[in-house]
Design an enzyme around this catalytic site. Structure first.
Site, PDB file in Angstrom:
ATOM      1  N   GLU A  54    -127.292  -5.435 -30.703  1.00 60.35           N
ATOM      2  CA  GLU A  54    -128.623  -5.566 -30.106  1.00 60.35           C
ATOM      3  C   GLU A  54    -129.506  -4.463 -30.647  1.00 60.35           C
ATOM      4  O   GLU A  54    -129.052  -3.333 -30.806  1.00 60.35           O
ATOM      5  CB  GLU A  54    -128.532  -5.415 -28.589  1.00 60.35           C
ATOM      6  CG  GLU A  54    -128.061  -6.659 -27.896  1.00 60.35           C
ATOM      7  CD  GLU A  54    -127.781  -6.417 -26.425  1.00 60.35           C
ATOM      8  OE1 GLU A  54    -128.175  -5.363 -25.888  1.00 60.35           O
ATOM      9  OE2 GLU A  54    -127.157  -7.300 -25.818  1.00 60.35           O
ATOM     10  N   ASN A  79    -137.957  -1.219 -33.120  1.00 56.99           N
ATOM     11  CA  ASN A  79    -137.212  -0.336 -34.020  1.00 56.99           C
ATOM     12  C   ASN A  79    -137.237  -0.882 -35.447  1.00 56.99           C
ATOM     13  O   ASN A  79    -136.291  -1.517 -35.924  1.00 56.99           O
ATOM     14  CB  ASN A  79    -135.764  -0.182 -33.515  1.00 56.99           C
ATOM     15  CG  ASN A  79    -135.014   0.931 -34.245  1.00 56.99           C
ATOM     16  OD1 ASN A  79    -135.420   1.375 -35.307  1.00 56.99           O
ATOM     17  ND2 ASN A  79    -133.926   1.372 -33.650  1.00 56.99           N
ATOM     18  N   TYR A 138    -130.788  -4.015 -40.723  1.00 59.42           N
ATOM     19  CA  TYR A 138    -129.933  -5.154 -40.364  1.00 59.42           C
ATOM     20  C   TYR A 138    -130.310  -6.407 -41.165  1.00 59.42           C
ATOM     21  O   TYR A 138    -129.436  -7.167 -41.580  1.00 59.42           O
ATOM     22  CB  TYR A 138    -130.002  -5.424 -38.856  1.00 59.42           C
ATOM     23  CG  TYR A 138    -129.510  -4.262 -38.025  1.00 59.42           C
ATOM     24  CD1 TYR A 138    -128.366  -3.551 -38.394  1.00 59.42           C
ATOM     25  CD2 TYR A 138    -130.181  -3.846 -36.878  1.00 59.42           C
ATOM     26  CE1 TYR A 138    -127.919  -2.468 -37.657  1.00 59.42           C
ATOM     27  CE2 TYR A 138    -129.741  -2.762 -36.127  1.00 59.42           C
ATOM     28  CZ  TYR A 138    -128.610  -2.076 -36.531  1.00 59.42           C
ATOM     29  OH  TYR A 138    -128.171  -1.008 -35.808  1.00 59.42           O
TER      30      TYR A 138
HETATM   31  C1  LIG Z   1    -131.769   2.947 -38.367  1.00 55.00           C
HETATM   32  C2  LIG Z   1    -130.990   4.070 -39.024  1.00 55.00           C
HETATM   33  C3  LIG Z   1    -129.570   4.088 -38.498  1.00 55.00           C
HETATM   34  C4  LIG Z   1    -130.985   3.842 -40.562  1.00 55.00           C
HETATM   35  O1  LIG Z   1    -130.148   4.853 -41.142  1.00 55.00           O
HETATM   36  P1  LIG Z   1    -130.253   5.285 -42.670  1.00 55.00           P
HETATM   37  O2  LIG Z   1    -129.008   6.024 -42.999  1.00 55.00           O
HETATM   38  O3  LIG Z   1    -131.534   5.994 -42.900  1.00 55.00           O
HETATM   39  O4  LIG Z   1    -130.308   3.873 -43.404  1.00 55.00           O
HETATM   40  P2  LIG Z   1    -129.994   3.577 -44.968  1.00 55.00           P
HETATM   41  O5  LIG Z   1    -130.461   4.738 -45.787  1.00 55.00           O
HETATM   42  O6  LIG Z   1    -128.570   3.192 -45.108  1.00 55.00           O
HETATM   43  O7  LIG Z   1    -130.949   2.335 -45.221  1.00 55.00           O
HETATM   44  C5  LIG Z   1    -130.465   1.134 -45.814  1.00 55.00           C
HETATM   45  C6  LIG Z   1    -131.619   0.161 -45.892  1.00 55.00           C
HETATM   46  O8  LIG Z   1    -132.127  -0.120 -44.581  1.00 55.00           O
HETATM   47  C7  LIG Z   1    -133.574  -0.267 -44.628  1.00 55.00           C
HETATM   48  N1  LIG Z   1    -134.214   0.867 -43.935  1.00 55.00           N
HETATM   49  C8  LIG Z   1    -133.593   1.932 -43.373  1.00 55.00           C
HETATM   50  N2  LIG Z   1    -134.509   2.753 -42.776  1.00 55.00           N
HETATM   51  C9  LIG Z   1    -135.717   2.176 -42.995  1.00 55.00           C
HETATM   52  C10 LIG Z   1    -137.054   2.549 -42.640  1.00 55.00           C
HETATM   53  N3  LIG Z   1    -137.327   3.685 -41.965  1.00 55.00           N
HETATM   54  N4  LIG Z   1    -138.057   1.724 -43.013  1.00 55.00           N
HETATM   55  C11 LIG Z   1    -137.815   0.591 -43.699  1.00 55.00           C
HETATM   56  N5  LIG Z   1    -136.571   0.181 -44.088  1.00 55.00           N
HETATM   57  C12 LIG Z   1    -135.535   0.977 -43.730  1.00 55.00           C
HETATM   58  C13 LIG Z   1    -133.915  -0.225 -46.111  1.00 55.00           C
HETATM   59  O9  LIG Z   1    -133.771  -1.555 -46.612  1.00 55.00           O
HETATM   60  C14 LIG Z   1    -132.824   0.676 -46.647  1.00 55.00           C
HETATM   61  O10 LIG Z   1    -132.588   0.514 -48.021  1.00 55.00           O
HETATM   62  P3  LIG Z   1    -133.488   1.377 -49.082  1.00 55.00           P
HETATM   63  O11 LIG Z   1    -133.514   2.799 -48.607  1.00 55.00           O
HETATM   64  O12 LIG Z   1    -132.733   1.202 -50.373  1.00 55.00           O
HETATM   65  O13 LIG Z   1    -134.854   0.767 -49.063  1.00 55.00           O
HETATM   66  C15 LIG Z   1    -131.692   5.458 -38.780  1.00 55.00           C
HETATM   67  O14 LIG Z   1    -133.065   5.326 -39.039  1.00 55.00           O
HETATM   68  C16 LIG Z   1    -131.474   6.007 -37.389  1.00 55.00           C
HETATM   69  O15 LIG Z   1    -130.500   6.700 -37.122  1.00 55.00           O
HETATM   70  N6  LIG Z   1    -132.429   5.703 -36.471  1.00 55.00           N
HETATM   71  C17 LIG Z   1    -132.292   6.187 -35.065  1.00 55.00           C
HETATM   72  C18 LIG Z   1    -131.154   5.514 -34.349  1.00 55.00           C
HETATM   73  C19 LIG Z   1    -131.296   4.003 -34.345  1.00 55.00           C
HETATM   74  O16 LIG Z   1    -132.390   3.471 -34.192  1.00 55.00           O
HETATM   75  N7  LIG Z   1    -130.151   3.329 -34.512  1.00 55.00           N
HETATM   76  C20 LIG Z   1    -130.090   1.865 -34.490  1.00 55.00           C
HETATM   77  C21 LIG Z   1    -129.978   1.387 -33.075  1.00 55.00           C
HETATM   78  S1  LIG Z   1    -129.815  -0.390 -33.015  1.00 55.00           S
END
Ligand SMILES: CC(C)(COP(=O)(O)OP(=O)(O)OC[C@H]1O[C@@H](n2cnc3c(N)ncnc32)[C@H](O)[C@@H]1OP(=O)(O)O)[C@@H](O)C(=O)NCCC(=O)NCCS
Length: 171
Positions: free
Chosen positions: A119, A124, A131
């Protein structure tokens, strides 16, 4: 130009920190990352209970005693229910969460899972983009589920044919 200077000017490809399964002793590092990244999603008691529990899967990137990322999931019959995913704010957009999803998927496939669900809050954007890129699709909505009024979007994807990684096309 000397070798040392040339080395300094050559851009280094990003080397991700080691990714490993988390164990019960990682609860304090998980709690600290949870507070930095998710504002305290789970309590100490929940983290202590979660890591190492039968039926739980948990992975993280290890920054030498500091956890830089975390992903947890539960195996429920043949489904992977992803419960937590977070990357330290200073380590985002380096592919850590994508690698965690792949590790969870591979482990879940190894335990007989055929699909994965989670979920996510409708507001977000970062998580929704991640995802979608990993092949999840929205299959339902719980209106006003979160305390800030955001809807919960229920995501699913098939793990069949995913091999050891998550990649589109989905479902
Ligand atoms: C969401 C979260 C887990 C992503 O973690 P991350 O390690 O930065 O993600 P990745 O670097 O593996 O990203 C992979 C892909 O996801 C997408 N993505 C990740 N963050 C993004 C952003 N801020 N904006 C747009 N696309 C994004 C992109 O397609 C990215 O690929 P790219 O960098 O080559 O364009 C991180 O932002 C986070 O911890 N947020 C707070 C906690 C949270 O919201 N968790 C999810 C709860 S459901």
């Amino acid at each position: 130009m000397g070798e040392a200077e040339a080395e300094e000017l050559t851009p280094h490809p990003f080397r991700p920190p080691p990714l490993r399964p988390l164990i019960a002793d990682d609860w304090a590092a998980a709690l600290a990352l949870d507070r930095r990244s998710l504002g305290g999603f789970w309590s100490e008691a929940l983290w202590r209970g979660e890591l190492g529990r039968t039926g739980s899967l948990a992975f993280g990137h290890d920054g030498g005693g500091v956890l830089l990322s975390i992903a947890c999931g539960w195996v429920v019959v043949d489904e992977l229910h992803i419960t937590v995913l977070a990357t330290d704010p200073g380590w985002r957009r380096r592919g850590l969460a994508r690698a965690l999803l792949q590790a969870l998927a591979a482990a879940a496939i190894g335990r007989g899972c055929t699909r994965a669900t989670l979920e996510v809050a409708s507001g977000n954007g970062a998580a929704l983009a991640l995802y979608a890129a990993a092949g999840f699709r929205t299959a339902g909505c719980r209106r006003g589920y979160y305390t800030n009024g955001d809807d919960a979007l229920i995501q699913w994807r098939s793990l069949r044919g995913a091999g050891d990684g998550l990649c589109p096309p989905a479902v």
